[in-house]
Design a protein around this motif. Structure first.
Motif, mmCIF file in Angstrom:
data_model
loop_
_atom_site.group_PDB
_atom_site.id
_atom_site.type_symbol
_atom_site.label_atom_id
_atom_site.label_comp_id
_atom_site.label_asym_id
_atom_site.label_seq_id
_atom_site.Cartn_x
_atom_site.Cartn_y
_atom_site.Cartn_z
ATOM 1 N N LEU A 157 0.808 -1.220 0.000
ATOM 2 C CA LEU A 157 0.000 0.000 0.000
ATOM 3 C C LEU A 157 0.841 1.271 0.000
ATOM 4 O O LEU A 157 0.299 2.369 -0.013
ATOM 5 N N LYS A 216 -0.079 4.372 -2.194
ATOM 6 C CA LYS A 216 -1.469 4.325 -2.646
ATOM 7 C C LYS A 216 -2.272 5.435 -1.958
ATOM 8 O O LYS A 216 -2.046 5.755 -0.795
ATOM 9 N N ALA A 236 0.791 4.450 3.027
ATOM 10 C CA ALA A 236 -0.244 4.957 2.129
ATOM 11 C C ALA A 236 -0.469 6.454 2.374
ATOM 12 O O ALA A 236 -0.133 6.990 3.425
ATOM 13 N N ASP A 249 -7.032 5.419 -5.053
ATOM 14 C CA ASP A 249 -6.967 3.994 -5.421
ATOM 15 C C ASP A 249 -8.062 3.197 -4.721
ATOM 16 O O ASP A 249 -8.596 2.232 -5.277
#
Length: 337
Positions: free
Chosen positions: A169, A172, A198, A246
């Motif tokens: 991740l 993201k 993330a 995302d």
């Protein structure tokens, strides 16, 4: 099963989870996901152990998921319901927990509408010097660790089904939309997603994401040694949070917020912050949508989008829940045999 790196006796919060612990949970859950795909879905891993589900607050998904997870691991299960318990006669929460301790319980899964109850029970078990683990299944406006872990598992297995891990991740963009102020799911997800690297975007009306909450979260995040540096952004409009996202996590809007005058109307909330197929056009083309449930159709998410398998991961979350909760029970119980 990767248990060599697991030393945690209770699972009460994700605020201090390490990358190794996240990856251990994800990889263990992946192993159990494979078990659940077999014709015989039961393993003898926790045979002879007792898992007590102490749900002082009503629940469908979480309670059923933990009960099924325990049974798939061959544990004996005890299910507590406050409405039909001795608590109606004045028994305290700690006395209730000690009653289940006396029955030979090894793991207590605790859910309560007040924050801190699982921690209090864990502290009492530790004070008594017994080897009973406590797993927080949601406490007030504090945390819901297993929900955030199953969300993490759902996303990472989508990216790499064979080897889910936290680093997938990194970079993201993940948007969390809705009643963030009152959401224990949001708090746990904030910890896990920030730990992954993330880019986390929170979006809600000012009454559900007030500046004091934003400052509190930012201070908590800054006070922890995350690598890479945490990227947490707050918005009082939906569009910036969705832009090139995302993944989008939308949270249940509790209707009692209306009586507290935190929102003008459910219709206006849906118009401004409800997730629809049209609004998802701001996101990346392959965006996926998550929701912890239960869902208010037409409020936090449109009914059409909720049922669209191209975008919705909501049913996958429910399926992931059993494997993740099997992993958590296994990791806590593996040292008790």
């Amino acid at each position: 099963m990767p248990t060599t790196t697991w030393n945690r006796h209770h699972i009460l919060s994700l605020a201090d989870f390490t990358t190794t612990e996240y990856d251990t949970v994800l990889q263990t859950a992946a192993s159990f996901q494979e078990v659940l795909s077999r014709r015989t879905k039961k393993v003898p891993t926790l045979q002879g152990q007792v898992v007590a589900n102490l749900f002082f607050e009503s629940s469908t998904r979480t309670r059923s998921s933990f009960e099924l997870a325990a049974k798939r691991l061959s544990a004996d299960t005890l299910n507590f319901a406050a409405a039909t318990s001795s608590m109606t006669k004045g028994e305290t929460i700690l006395d209730t927990a000690k009653t289940y301790l006396a029955m030979g319980t090894d793991i207590m899964v605790v859910r309560h509408r007040e924050a801190g109850v699982p921690n209090a029970i864990a502290s009492e078990m530790d004070r008594l010097g017994v080897r009973v683990s406590v797993l927080n299944a949601g406490d007030g406006q504090h945390e819901h660790p297993s929900q955030a872990l199953l969300d993490l598992f759902t996303i990472t297995t989508l990216i790499d089904p064979d080897h889910p891990r936290l680093e997938l991740l990194k970079g993201k963009k993940i948007a969390i939309i809705g009643d963030i102020l009152h959401s224990r799911v949001a708090r746990s997800n904030i910890w896990s997603l920030i730990a992954s690297g993330a880019e986390v975007h929170l979006a809600a009306p000012p009454t559900l994401l007030p500046k004091f909450f934003a400052e509190f979260i930012s201070e908590e995040v800054e006070g922890r040694n995350y690598s890479p540096h945490p990227q947490l952004f707050l918005h009082w409009q939906l569009e910036p949070a969705l832009q090139n996202a995302d993944f989008v996590m939308t949270l249940r809007l509790q209707k009692e917020r209306m009586t507290a005058h935190l929102l003008p109307s459910l219709r206006e909330y849906h118009q401004l912050f409800g997730i629809t197929s049209t609004k998802l056009q701001l996101c990346k083309p392959n965006v996926k949508v998550l929701h912890p449930g239960p869902v208010n159709r037409g409020v936090e998410i449109s009914s059409e989008l909720m049922d669209d398998p191209e975008f919705s991961l909501i049913q996958s979350q429910v399926t992931s829940g059993v494997a993740v909760r099997m992993a958590l029970l296994y990791l806590l119980g593996s040292g008790k045999a």
